[in-house]
Design a protein around this motif. Structure first.
Motif, PDB file in Angstrom:
ATOM      1  N   GLY A 250       0.601  -1.020   0.288  1.00  0.00           N
ATOM      2  CA  GLY A 250       0.220  -0.089   0.046  1.00  0.00           C
ATOM      3  C   GLY A 250       1.006   1.204   0.083  1.00  0.00           C
ATOM      4  O   GLY A 250       0.888   2.406  -0.579  1.00  0.00           O
ATOM      5  N   HIS A 251       1.865   1.176   0.718  1.00  0.00           N
ATOM      6  CA  HIS A 251       3.230   2.621   0.656  1.00  0.00           C
ATOM      7  C   HIS A 251       4.337   2.165   1.077  1.00  0.00           C
ATOM      8  O   HIS A 251       4.258   1.025   1.451  1.00  0.00           O
ATOM      9  CB  HIS A 251       2.336   3.502   1.652  1.00  0.00           C
ATOM     10  CG  HIS A 251       2.271   3.295   2.749  1.00  0.00           C
ATOM     11  ND1 HIS A 251       1.523   2.295   4.194  1.00  0.00           N
ATOM     12  CD2 HIS A 251       2.878   3.125   3.869  1.00  0.00           C
ATOM     13  CE1 HIS A 251       1.830   2.834   4.943  1.00  0.00           C
ATOM     14  NE2 HIS A 251       3.049   2.884   5.378  1.00  0.00           N
ATOM     15  N   VAL A 252       5.282   2.758   0.755  1.00  0.00           N
ATOM     16  CA  VAL A 252       6.808   2.273   0.704  1.00  0.00           C
ATOM     17  C   VAL A 252       7.461   3.269   1.243  1.00  0.00           C
ATOM     18  O   VAL A 252       7.021   4.570   1.290  1.00  0.00           O
ATOM     19  CB  VAL A 252       7.430   2.257  -0.704  1.00  0.00           C
ATOM     20  CG1 VAL A 252       6.718   0.532  -1.918  1.00  0.00           C
ATOM     21  CG2 VAL A 252       7.333   3.032  -1.819  1.00  0.00           C
TER      22      VAL A 252
ATOM     23  N   GLY B 213       4.575  15.195  -8.436  1.00  0.00           N
ATOM     24  CA  GLY B 213       3.017  15.673  -7.685  1.00  0.00           C
ATOM     25  C   GLY B 213       2.737  15.266  -6.362  1.00  0.00           C
ATOM     26  O   GLY B 213       1.278  15.393  -6.489  1.00  0.00           O
ATOM     27  N   PHE B 214       3.269  14.757  -5.633  1.00  0.00           N
ATOM     28  CA  PHE B 214       3.112  14.476  -4.749  1.00  0.00           C
ATOM     29  C   PHE B 214       2.430  15.441  -3.433  1.00  0.00           C
ATOM     30  O   PHE B 214       3.497  16.271  -3.804  1.00  0.00           O
ATOM     31  CB  PHE B 214       3.551  13.227  -3.877  1.00  0.00           C
ATOM     32  CG  PHE B 214       3.280  12.715  -4.224  1.00  0.00           C
ATOM     33  CD1 PHE B 214       2.687  11.083  -3.673  1.00  0.00           C
ATOM     34  CD2 PHE B 214       4.554  11.691  -4.895  1.00  0.00           C
ATOM     35  CE1 PHE B 214       2.549  10.138  -4.149  1.00  0.00           C
ATOM     36  CE2 PHE B 214       3.949   9.520  -5.721  1.00  0.00           C
ATOM     37  CZ  PHE B 214       2.993   9.352  -4.750  1.00  0.00           C
TER      38      PHE B 214
ATOM     39  N   ALA C  66      -1.236  11.419  -2.166  1.00  0.00           N
ATOM     40  CA  ALA C  66      -2.201  12.771  -3.118  1.00  0.00           C
ATOM     41  C   ALA C  66      -3.528  12.249  -2.384  1.00  0.00           C
ATOM     42  O   ALA C  66      -3.453  11.655  -1.662  1.00  0.00           O
ATOM     43  CB  ALA C  66      -2.229  11.783  -4.318  1.00  0.00           C
ATOM     44  N   GLY C  67      -4.231  13.174  -2.226  1.00  0.00           N
ATOM     45  CA  GLY C  67      -5.613  12.775  -2.371  1.00  0.00           C
ATOM     46  C   GLY C  67      -5.693  13.369  -0.947  1.00  0.00           C
ATOM     47  O   GLY C  67      -6.645  12.744  -0.514  1.00  0.00           O
TER      48      GLY C  67
ATOM     49  N   HIS D  47      -0.145   9.479   4.106  1.00  0.00           N
ATOM     50  CA  HIS D  47       1.247   9.132   3.116  1.00  0.00           C
ATOM     51  C   HIS D  47       0.642   7.985   2.904  1.00  0.00           C
ATOM     52  O   HIS D  47       0.953   7.308   2.782  1.00  0.00           O
ATOM     53  CB  HIS D  47       2.926   8.883   4.309  1.00  0.00           C
ATOM     54  CG  HIS D  47       3.241   7.968   5.279  1.00  0.00           C
ATOM     55  ND1 HIS D  47       2.960   7.485   6.182  1.00  0.00           N
ATOM     56  CD2 HIS D  47       3.782   6.926   4.485  1.00  0.00           C
ATOM     57  CE1 HIS D  47       3.230   6.585   6.448  1.00  0.00           C
ATOM     58  NE2 HIS D  47       4.391   6.196   5.530  1.00  0.00           N
ATOM     59  N   HIS D  48       1.470   8.470   1.310  1.00  0.00           N
ATOM     60  CA  HIS D  48       1.745   7.122   0.277  1.00  0.00           C
ATOM     61  C   HIS D  48       2.972   6.539   0.040  1.00  0.00           C
ATOM     62  O   HIS D  48       3.183   5.533   0.054  1.00  0.00           O
ATOM     63  CB  HIS D  48       0.724   7.402  -1.063  1.00  0.00           C
ATOM     64  CG  HIS D  48      -0.079   7.509  -0.943  1.00  0.00           C
ATOM     65  ND1 HIS D  48      -0.757   8.861  -1.349  1.00  0.00           N
ATOM     66  CD2 HIS D  48      -1.251   6.837  -1.204  1.00  0.00           C
ATOM     67  CE1 HIS D  48      -1.915   8.176  -0.917  1.00  0.00           C
ATOM     68  NE2 HIS D  48      -2.731   7.315  -0.839  1.00  0.00           N
ATOM     69  N   LEU D  49       3.907   7.669   0.102  1.00  0.00           N
ATOM     70  CA  LEU D  49       5.463   7.120   0.533  1.00  0.00           C
ATOM     71  C   LEU D  49       5.949   8.240   1.407  1.00  0.00           C
ATOM     72  O   LEU D  49       6.185   9.017   1.355  1.00  0.00           O
ATOM     73  CB  LEU D  49       5.913   7.695  -1.110  1.00  0.00           C
ATOM     74  CG  LEU D  49       6.863   7.373  -1.240  1.00  0.00           C
ATOM     75  CD1 LEU D  49       6.949   6.565  -2.806  1.00  0.00           C
ATOM     76  CD2 LEU D  49       7.996   7.753  -1.844  1.00  0.00           C
TER      77      LEU D  49
END
Length: 143
Positions: free
Chosen positions: A32-34, A53-54, A68-69, A73-75
């Motif tokens: 899901g995230h790294v 673009g994050f 994003a969104g 955190h995604h990353l």
């Protein structure tokens, strides 16, 4: 976002059952995230925030968390064990970080930002591929 200790042996003995291992055999892993080790946070921010673009969600000593969104955190990138590191050996690390976005227009916008910054972009019509400054392979596609 707390960093709590994890008893790895207990976790594995509880969750790594023979059925779980059998279910994973021959499948591709999805995460899901790294969290990536990088050599320089400013360079990472230029790549992951300015080019990809994050949005920055948290700055911590030696770390940057992006999403994003509005997600927490995604990353994340950090220099905790890698401050000053250059490109990684091709035999180390993830094979590819796949980023999915809702529309092809967003893929095209990422490609345009990468090109504006002089970064190499490969676009096969479905996926845009590039590398971050540490040679981590990044793929952006419609999800």
């Amino acid at each position: 976002m707390a960093s709590l200790p994890l008893d790895a042996r207990t976790y594995l003995s509880t969750h790594l059952t023979e059925d779980a291992v059998d279910a994973m055999t021959g499948t591709r892993a999805t995460v899901g995230h790294v969290h990536l080790q990088v050599g320089d946070l400013a360079a990472a921010e230029r790549f992951y925030v300015d080019a990809l673009g994050f949005r920055t969600t948290l700055r911590a000593p030696g770390a940057l968390f992006v999403s994003a969104g509005g997600y927490h955190h995604h990353l994340a990138v950090n220099t905790w064990n890698s401050l000053g590191a250059g490109p990684r050996a091709s035999t180390l690390g993830l094979g590819e970080v796949a980023i999915t976005v809702p529309t092809r227009e967003e893929v095209d916008a990422v490609a345009a930002r990468l090109r504006e910054r002089g970064l190499a972009v490969a676009d096969d019509g479905a996926t845009v591929r590039t590398q971050d400054p540490w040679l981590n392979s990044i793929a952006v596609t419609v999800g």
